[in-house]
Motif scaffolding. Sequence first.
Motif, PDB file in Angstrom:
ATOM      1  N   GLN A 164      49.727 -10.646  57.575  1.00 20.05           N
ATOM      2  CA  GLN A 164      48.427 -10.051  57.430  1.00 20.05           C
ATOM      3  C   GLN A 164      47.252 -10.490  58.006  1.00 20.05           C
ATOM      4  O   GLN A 164      46.396  -9.460  58.514  1.00 20.05           O
ATOM      5  CB  GLN A 164      47.803 -10.306  55.872  1.00 20.05           C
ATOM      6  CG  GLN A 164      48.688  -9.594  54.677  1.00 20.05           C
ATOM      7  CD  GLN A 164      49.790 -10.482  54.430  1.00 20.05           C
ATOM      8  OE1 GLN A 164      50.030 -11.703  55.080  1.00 20.05           O
ATOM      9  NE2 GLN A 164      50.389 -10.437  53.180  1.00 20.05           N
ATOM     10  N   LYS A 168      45.033  -7.709  60.658  1.00 23.32           N
ATOM     11  CA  LYS A 168      43.485  -7.555  60.409  1.00 23.32           C
ATOM     12  C   LYS A 168      42.826  -8.082  61.505  1.00 23.32           C
ATOM     13  O   LYS A 168      41.833  -7.513  62.006  1.00 23.32           O
ATOM     14  CB  LYS A 168      43.220  -8.302  58.994  1.00 23.32           C
ATOM     15  CG  LYS A 168      43.632  -7.843  57.770  1.00 23.32           C
ATOM     16  CD  LYS A 168      43.053  -8.869  56.765  1.00 23.32           C
ATOM     17  CE  LYS A 168      43.758  -8.177  55.346  1.00 23.32           C
ATOM     18  NZ  LYS A 168      43.203  -9.205  54.419  1.00 23.32           N
ATOM     19  N   ASP A 169      43.265  -9.032  62.193  1.00 23.47           N
ATOM     20  CA  ASP A 169      42.433  -9.756  63.146  1.00 23.47           C
ATOM     21  C   ASP A 169      43.289 -10.595  64.153  1.00 23.47           C
ATOM     22  O   ASP A 169      43.779 -11.487  64.112  1.00 23.47           O
ATOM     23  CB  ASP A 169      41.601 -11.126  62.566  1.00 23.47           C
ATOM     24  CG  ASP A 169      40.980 -11.930  63.486  1.00 23.47           C
ATOM     25  OD1 ASP A 169      40.573 -11.252  64.555  1.00 23.47           O
ATOM     26  OD2 ASP A 169      40.322 -12.774  62.990  1.00 23.47           O
ATOM     27  N   GLY A 221      45.062 -14.675  47.660  1.00 26.19           N
ATOM     28  CA  GLY A 221      45.481 -13.288  47.817  1.00 26.19           C
ATOM     29  C   GLY A 221      46.335 -12.635  47.074  1.00 26.19           C
ATOM     30  O   GLY A 221      47.268 -13.299  46.329  1.00 26.19           O
ATOM     31  N   CYS A 246      41.752 -11.897  46.080  1.00 25.10           N
ATOM     32  CA  CYS A 246      41.025 -11.283  47.165  1.00 25.10           C
ATOM     33  C   CYS A 246      42.336 -10.025  47.415  1.00 25.10           C
ATOM     34  O   CYS A 246      43.438 -10.307  47.531  1.00 25.10           O
ATOM     35  CB  CYS A 246      40.874 -12.073  48.192  1.00 25.10           C
ATOM     36  SG  CYS A 246      40.003 -11.018  49.595  1.00 25.10           S
ATOM     37  N   ARG A 248      44.468  -7.103  49.102  1.00 26.12           N
ATOM     38  CA  ARG A 248      45.225  -6.882  50.314  1.00 26.12           C
ATOM     39  C   ARG A 248      45.018  -7.954  51.487  1.00 26.12           C
ATOM     40  O   ARG A 248      44.701  -7.777  52.507  1.00 26.12           O
ATOM     41  CB  ARG A 248      44.535  -5.467  51.098  1.00 26.12           C
ATOM     42  CG  ARG A 248      44.734  -4.376  50.162  1.00 26.12           C
ATOM     43  CD  ARG A 248      44.216  -2.978  50.906  1.00 26.12           C
ATOM     44  NE  ARG A 248      44.877  -2.842  52.119  1.00 26.12           N
ATOM     45  CZ  ARG A 248      45.978  -1.999  52.306  1.00 26.12           C
ATOM     46  NH1 ARG A 248      46.676  -1.693  51.203  1.00 26.12           N
ATOM     47  NH2 ARG A 248      46.465  -1.828  53.726  1.00 26.12           N
ATOM     48  N   THR A 249      45.381  -9.453  50.564  1.00 24.01           N
ATOM     49  CA  THR A 249      45.308 -10.495  51.642  1.00 24.01           C
ATOM     50  C   THR A 249      46.437 -11.471  51.259  1.00 24.01           C
ATOM     51  O   THR A 249      46.866 -11.605  50.131  1.00 24.01           O
ATOM     52  CB  THR A 249      44.030 -11.113  50.915  1.00 24.01           C
ATOM     53  OG1 THR A 249      42.808 -10.289  51.569  1.00 24.01           O
ATOM     54  CG2 THR A 249      43.726 -12.711  51.799  1.00 24.01           C
ATOM     55  N   ILE A 253      43.895 -17.169  53.296  1.00 27.12           N
ATOM     56  CA  ILE A 253      42.634 -16.354  52.765  1.00 27.12           C
ATOM     57  C   ILE A 253      41.114 -16.495  53.663  1.00 27.12           C
ATOM     58  O   ILE A 253      40.599 -15.666  53.806  1.00 27.12           O
ATOM     59  CB  ILE A 253      42.717 -16.657  51.261  1.00 27.12           C
ATOM     60  CG1 ILE A 253      41.594 -15.460  50.485  1.00 27.12           C
ATOM     61  CG2 ILE A 253      42.408 -18.091  50.785  1.00 27.12           C
ATOM     62  CD1 ILE A 253      41.474 -15.614  49.254  1.00 27.12           C
ATOM     63  N   ASN A 254      41.109 -17.895  53.822  1.00 27.10           N
ATOM     64  CA  ASN A 254      39.744 -18.128  54.610  1.00 27.10           C
ATOM     65  C   ASN A 254      39.825 -17.780  55.948  1.00 27.10           C
ATOM     66  O   ASN A 254      38.761 -17.273  56.682  1.00 27.10           O
ATOM     67  CB  ASN A 254      39.549 -19.638  54.510  1.00 27.10           C
ATOM     68  CG  ASN A 254      40.730 -20.289  55.167  1.00 27.10           C
ATOM     69  OD1 ASN A 254      41.666 -20.267  55.173  1.00 27.10           O
ATOM     70  ND2 ASN A 254      40.006 -21.443  56.253  1.00 27.10           N
ATOM     71  N   GLU A 256      41.730 -14.848  56.924  1.00 35.73           N
ATOM     72  CA  GLU A 256      41.918 -13.225  56.787  1.00 35.73           C
ATOM     73  C   GLU A 256      40.464 -12.708  56.345  1.00 35.73           C
ATOM     74  O   GLU A 256      40.209 -11.631  56.923  1.00 35.73           O
ATOM     75  CB  GLU A 256      43.116 -13.049  55.579  1.00 35.73           C
ATOM     76  CG  GLU A 256      44.430 -13.262  56.296  1.00 35.73           C
ATOM     77  CD  GLU A 256      45.262 -12.599  55.007  1.00 35.73           C
ATOM     78  OE1 GLU A 256      45.042 -11.474  54.659  1.00 35.73           O
ATOM     79  OE2 GLU A 256      46.134 -13.307  55.018  1.00 35.73           O
ATOM     80  N   GLU A 257      39.961 -13.206  55.398  1.00 37.08           N
ATOM     81  CA  GLU A 257      38.827 -12.460  54.896  1.00 37.08           C
ATOM     82  C   GLU A 257      37.689 -13.655  54.787  1.00 37.08           C
ATOM     83  O   GLU A 257      37.069 -14.008  53.680  1.00 37.08           O
ATOM     84  CB  GLU A 257      39.070 -12.140  53.309  1.00 37.08           C
ATOM     85  CG  GLU A 257      40.017 -10.907  53.431  1.00 37.08           C
ATOM     86  CD  GLU A 257      39.333  -9.688  54.161  1.00 37.08           C
ATOM     87  OE1 GLU A 257      38.180  -9.748  54.502  1.00 37.08           O
ATOM     88  OE2 GLU A 257      40.362  -8.739  54.379  1.00 37.08           O
ATOM     89  N   ALA A 260      34.107 -12.533  52.734  1.00 34.45           N
ATOM     90  CA  ALA A 260      34.533 -12.741  51.347  1.00 34.45           C
ATOM     91  C   ALA A 260      34.715 -13.776  50.817  1.00 34.45           C
ATOM     92  O   ALA A 260      34.127 -14.314  49.550  1.00 34.45           O
ATOM     93  CB  ALA A 260      35.678 -11.544  50.924  1.00 34.45           C
TER      94      ALA A 260
END
Length: 280
Positions: A164, A168-169, A221, A246, A248-249, A253-254, A256-257, A260
């Motif tokens: 993921q 995303k990134d 996530g 969260c 779609r994670t 988690i920290n 990816e998003e 948030a």
Amino acid sequence: MPYAQAEGARLWYEEAGSGHPILFIHEFGADHREWEDQVRFFSREYRCITYAARGYPPSEVPESPKLYGQDFAVADAAAVLRHLGIPRAHVVGLSMGGFAALLFGIRHPEMAVSLVPAGAGSGSPRADLAEFRSQCAARGDRLIAEGWPGAMAEETGHAPTRIQLKKKDPRGWAAYMARLAEHSGLGTGLTMKHYQGERDSILDWEAELRRMEVPTLLAVGDEDWPCIETNIFLKKVLPNAGLWMCPRTGHAINLEEPAAFNAELARFFSTVERGRWRLG
């Protein structure tokens, strides 16, 4: 150089900002640098402390397997706080670090203002435990023999709960992969075998968790499949916990998003500090 002495190892730490302290404990597949987005955000108002776990340079890499395990992980977090003269802190951990944060809350509740165990719980369900421990032993042996560059890093970065981040990134994923390749094969291999592979199931702590009153924010996530069942269990048994899932994670988690994740933590810390996150 900034080192804190723990039993059997010196631990490299970094800090930024001033104010109420936050201690960040990193996951297995990362190091203290994984918290950069959090440190940049929270150090505007908080004293942020990160450190590299034993086995992760620039912290020392003990060669004895007897110097790795969950007991050392919790004692190391306390050692860093004591070295810095910090009696109490918010304690935030991801994955392996989230496991340590939970156990820290059981063993040192007087030192924890709050807990944020994020992405914690893989391998804890009873049906998964034997296979999880077997996989950790085998993977630890591979890391000691092969190190990270090459197949081990690629397998980790493309795992079902980590892909993921790449989607995303891509730039952030590339930076993550570069850091991963720098890790010690010996240190992470011994960590995998004797911390990850020999640690308790979180489900074994049910009695202790039911008595733990430290304000806790569980974060996971919704695509971090190995951790969801354990987080639902934790929400059921922890008397003073909230659960943030969260969408779609995956696991990191920290990373990816970060926006948030930081916003949820900021709200949680504020509520705790104002005395509004409480039992009853």
